[in-house]
Structures are given as C-alpha cells and as structure tokens.
Write a protein that holds these residues in place. Sequence first.
Motif, PDB file in Angstrom:
ATOM      1  N   LEU A 111       0.831  -1.209   0.000  1.00 54.50           N
ATOM      2  CA  LEU A 111       0.000   0.000   0.000  1.00 54.50           C
ATOM      3  C   LEU A 111       0.858   1.250   0.000  1.00 54.50           C
ATOM      4  O   LEU A 111       0.549   2.252  -0.656  1.00 54.50           O
ATOM      5  N   LEU A 112       1.950   1.216   0.754  1.00 58.06           N
ATOM      6  CA  LEU A 112       2.862   2.376   0.817  1.00 58.06           C
ATOM      7  C   LEU A 112       3.413   2.688  -0.571  1.00 58.06           C
ATOM      8  O   LEU A 112       3.465   3.833  -0.996  1.00 58.06           O
ATOM      9  N   ALA A 113       3.822   1.670  -1.294  1.00 53.22           N
ATOM     10  CA  ALA A 113       4.365   1.885  -2.639  1.00 53.22           C
ATOM     11  C   ALA A 113       3.281   2.356  -3.595  1.00 53.22           C
ATOM     12  O   ALA A 113       3.494   3.227  -4.440  1.00 53.22           O
ATOM     13  N   HIS A 114       2.076   1.795  -3.453  1.00 46.92           N
ATOM     14  CA  HIS A 114       0.987   2.101  -4.381  1.00 46.92           C
ATOM     15  C   HIS A 114       0.425   3.498  -4.177  1.00 46.92           C
ATOM     16  O   HIS A 114       0.060   4.185  -5.129  1.00 46.92           O
ATOM     17  N   ILE A 123      -2.780   5.789   9.651  1.00 47.85           N
ATOM     18  CA  ILE A 123      -2.071   6.262   8.468  1.00 47.85           C
ATOM     19  C   ILE A 123      -0.573   6.071   8.683  1.00 47.85           C
ATOM     20  O   ILE A 123      -0.037   6.476   9.716  1.00 47.85           O
ATOM     21  N   LEU A 124       0.104   5.453   7.722  1.00 53.18           N
ATOM     22  CA  LEU A 124       1.557   5.342   7.750  1.00 53.18           C
ATOM     23  C   LEU A 124       2.127   6.510   6.941  1.00 53.18           C
ATOM     24  O   LEU A 124       1.713   6.745   5.799  1.00 53.18           O
ATOM     25  N   LEU A 125       3.077   7.254   7.511  1.00 47.10           N
ATOM     26  CA  LEU A 125       3.581   8.467   6.876  1.00 47.10           C
ATOM     27  C   LEU A 125       5.099   8.485   6.845  1.00 47.10           C
ATOM     28  O   LEU A 125       5.762   8.280   7.861  1.00 47.10           O
ATOM     29  N   ASP A 126       5.641   8.727   5.652  1.00 50.40           N
ATOM     30  CA  ASP A 126       7.075   8.909   5.478  1.00 50.40           C
ATOM     31  C   ASP A 126       7.296  10.082   4.537  1.00 50.40           C
ATOM     32  O   ASP A 126       6.371  10.526   3.838  1.00 50.40           O
ATOM     33  N   VAL A 127       8.517  10.611   4.508  1.00 48.50           N
ATOM     34  CA  VAL A 127       8.859  11.777   3.689  1.00 48.50           C
ATOM     35  C   VAL A 127      10.163  11.499   2.956  1.00 48.50           C
ATOM     36  O   VAL A 127      11.100  10.926   3.524  1.00 48.50           O
ATOM     37  N   GLY A 186       9.754   4.889   8.377  1.00 45.64           N
ATOM     38  CA  GLY A 186      10.906   5.178   7.533  1.00 45.64           C
ATOM     39  C   GLY A 186      11.871   6.143   8.203  1.00 45.64           C
ATOM     40  O   GLY A 186      12.266   5.952   9.355  1.00 45.64           O
ATOM     41  N   THR A 187      12.236   7.208   7.500  1.00 45.51           N
ATOM     42  CA  THR A 187      13.214   8.170   8.031  1.00 45.51           C
ATOM     43  C   THR A 187      12.679   8.945   9.228  1.00 45.51           C
ATOM     44  O   THR A 187      13.457   9.535   9.982  1.00 45.51           O
ATOM     45  N   LEU A 188      11.363   8.963   9.416  1.00 43.74           N
ATOM     46  CA  LEU A 188      10.760   9.713  10.525  1.00 43.74           C
ATOM     47  C   LEU A 188      10.551   8.844  11.767  1.00 43.74           C
ATOM     48  O   LEU A 188      10.157   9.365  12.816  1.00 43.74           O
TER      49      LEU A 188
END
Length: 582
Positions: A21-24, A51-55, A505-507
């Motif tokens: 889902l993250l990639a899509h 919600i999964l959140l990355d930047v 991820g980075t966060l």
Amino acid sequence: MPCPGSGPPAFLALLASALALLAHLSLPSQAGVRRLPAGTGPQGGPGRTLILLDVSTRSPLRLTSENFLSLQLDPSILHDGWLDFLSSRRLVTLARGLAPAFLRFAGKRTDFLQFQNVKNPAKSRGGPGPDYYLKNYEDDIIRSDIALDKQKGCKIAHHPDIMLELQREKAAQMHLVLLKEQFSNTYSNLTLTARSLDKLYNFADCSGLHLIFALNALRRNPNNSWNSSNALSLLKYSASKKYNISWELGNEPNNYRALTGRAVNGTQLGKDYMQLKRLLQLIRTYSRASLYGPNIGRPRKNVVALLDGFMKMAGNTVDAVTWQHYYLDGRVAKVTDFLKTRLLDTLSDQIRKIQKVVNAHVPGKRIWLEGIGATSEGGITNLSDSYAASFLWLNSLGMLSSQGIDVVMRHSFFDHGHNHLVDQNFNPLPDYWLSLLYKRLVGHKVLAVHVAGLQRKPRPGRVLRDKLRIYAHCTSYQNHNYVRGSITLYIINLHRSRKKIKLVGTLRDKLVHQYVLQPYGQEGLHSRSVQLNGQLLTMVDDGTLPNLKPRPLRPGRTLVIPPLTMSFYVVKNVNALACRYR
C-alpha cells in the motif's frame, strides 16, 4: 521449519500488505486519506484508520521564495484614514512577525490612484463632514506627523486611545462610502500624496517588508496606450528618497471594461509593461528594479486569452507572472463552505491553467499568486475572518508550494473588509496566528510525502474525497530552536473524528514537537480567537508577540490529529540531506 530470522506468517502478511500500500499510494507533496466505510480497520479500533507516513529526504520536490508567504495592503486605507496609523508600534510588531516578506500595495482602487507631490495635505483631506468627529482630529494627525519627522531611522508612533476611537468611527462611516462604490462598480479617484508614500514606505521598511507598488494603468492616451506622466512623477519622488521599491502596472486588467468601459487587451498591456520597463531603466535608482505582472483575475477563457497575448509581448519583461484567486462570493458564503473539499481543490485547477499558458511562452518563468482570500468583495464578518476560513488559507499555502508557485500574497494584512489578518483594534485574527506559525516553522524547501492507510477497500462506486491533507517541508532555517535537517509537517483534518498517523521510515522513532491550532471559546468554527496546544494566543501585555510553545511527544508515539483542526509537527534530528543546506 521457517527460515532463521523469519516472523510469524500472519505478521509477514500484514507487513507485506502495508508495504504494498505504501508503494501504491505514494503521492508527491500532498496526500489525502479517505474516510473508512463502516467496519473495523486492522489497527486503531472500530471505524478508525491508522495512516503510515514517510517523507522523501534526499532532495526537495520544489523550492519556493524565502518570502513565499507575503502580504498585501489595499489602497482603501488612503480613503478611510488608516494609513496615518501604520506607524503604530503594535501594527509594526505584528508585521515584523511575518518578515521577511513582500508587501504589495494594490487592490481595486489601484487604477484610480493619482500621485500628488504635496507634503501636508491635511486641509484637503476628505472626510464625512466636520460634525462627525472632533474638530481637532486632523490637528492630532498633523502633530503626530511632526513628531514622526523628528525621529531618525524607523519612525514609530504612539496613538492615544481617544484618537484610535475616533479613527474607528471615521473608518466605519467611510466603509459605507466604499461599499456603495463597490456594489455600483463605480470608483472615485484617490489621491496618494508624498506624505502618504513616506508613511507607507516607513511601515514596510520598519517591518522588514519589501514594498511592491502597483501603478495606475487606466491613465490612457487617446490611442489607448498607457499615459505614464503621473507614474513618472511618483517614480522621480521615490527615487529622490532612495526608496527600494519593486513595481507593477494595474490590477486585474481583465475587469477594465466593466470599470470604465475601456478594455485593454493582452498585447497592449504587454506594450505598456515594456514602456514601464524602459522608464525604470532611465531612472538610476530603479534601473534594476523588479517588475511583476499582469495580475489577472481567475483564469476563465477571456482571461487566459489576455494572459496569452501579454506573454507573447512581454513574457520576458516581467520578473514573475502574477494572478489572483478568491474562493467564494462573500455575499453567499456560509461556514460549512470552508469545509468542502471540492472548494479546497478549485485552486489546483487554476494553477495548472496559469502554468500551461506561462510555460508555453517562457518555460520556467516564476509564477506568483498576488491577492488571495477566502471570499471576494472584501469578505463577510464572522466567516472570512473566522477560524473556519483558516482551513482554506493553510491548504492554499500547501497546495501552492507543492505545485511550484514561488510567492503568495495574502489580501489583506490590515483593514480591507473581513479578509484581513489584523482587525481595526490591532488584534491578530486566526489567519494571522496561522501565518505566524507557518513563518516560524515552515521552510522554503518542499518535500514529497508518502502515505498509506491500513484500511479495508472502499465500497465500489462510492466517491470519497480527501479530508486529511498532509504537507511536508524542511523546517525554517530562521528558527534557531531546530537544527538543520529537521522536517516540518502540517496537517489539515476536515473529518469530524480524530485521525491517527504513525511515522515510519526516516521519521521513525524521532522526537516530535506538536503545535495544534484550535478555535477558542464557545463559537467553535465561527471563533475569531484561537488556542495553541490548549493556550489562548494573544499579544503579550508589553505589546510583543508570544512564544509559540510546542508540546513534546516521545519518540515512536502515534500522532493523534484532533477533528476539525490544523496541526504542525516538527520532526527533530532527522538529518535530512535535502534540509542540511540552504
């Protein structure tokens, strides 16, 4: 037997689903999260979404001007007398809070402005009549001017309460005159004196703002070319004072036929700009001054045609192409309008139309949005100056920055109708506090946001619009409370329920500072006061701005976004490569 290091099959399945889902669902710069259908999500309890959140932190998606959030003043302040009060310490303090920025002096009355090189126009100053306010009011203004003249450098005045009270009464009377002009679409000429220009420039200079002055474009010769004689007088005076000013010509030229019965097409307007450019090059002080335009209105078919003709003729003459946008007709707006996602998304279509025309002629030319507000026609009280209108303002800032607009100018900083940031009591309104937070926390580098929601698929055929909007930037380099490499997220939650966000991820597992902006008092969305992390925002008793104190969140904690709120989150010590250097 499972391979070493492998987890339980159910966990792996869930992890694979989340990563897919993250990639899509990766979205550049802004992403909305759709409402869950009735049922239970995998995490967060019944009917909740996690919600999964990355930047993306390697390189910025966009770069904006460091003056991205800028301001506008309407020439109506000449008419109602508020120009004489721009030297107020409180107003200057509020404007300084939003520096660095541009200050554009323009509006509908731009093209009825006449410059007069007169130093003391007190006897000729217009007003509603001698019996409407105290006889010595004008004398008080003159005495204030004399006191200012004795000051060196930045000139700051202290106006007694009785003087401000009388000015508010005068402005209320003059507001009726201005409204009559507005609804009849007939405007009287307005005089800008040398003294008035001095006061305007003093305010901009003291506040750390760069003045952009729009000249009258409706002074026309018989052949419909621009008559520059009055503009030349103004340019010579400002050059003699060594005022550092950038320039424009006119305001919403697409409306000239309705205003005066005389239309100016894009080709002629381009020639007028080229004439102004030559005029500036003849004056040493302004030989390298910036020139912006044409400040068209909403890009409908006829307006796009005007812009196309202008770009063919003068696309390389201007330093940035400008237009303006207002979301609603102030006479019909209601509070629920400000929560409609269809309304929030109208700006995106306008941006694409402007970019298409500009890039067809001068690819890469900077584009500015000059003049933006919740409602047109000066707005409406308790709506366009309320907390509810701030959803439009913050979403505009996020959408404009992520779609490549270099500068946006808020109409108006003070006094114009009900779209202003500061009211006539010199009190900051919700959009001012929102702008101050933005200036303190949000930098000029825009980052790409990637989100994924762990939720069941929406029902087939159901149209769901984005009510959770997420934007990311490098944290402002002007803010010395955060080291370079920190990231600022700002989130709009239009849902009537709270939403949960997990930083990945980075966060992941970073210390986060939270700033949640909510309405204050019983008026809810109609409120003209706001609270930050539960504390009412107001100026300090000594007339200074308050410290904007964050609420620290422990590393790894899920962000809980309250319903109908705007929130800022500074993720510290990310060491984002995109944010380490200016």
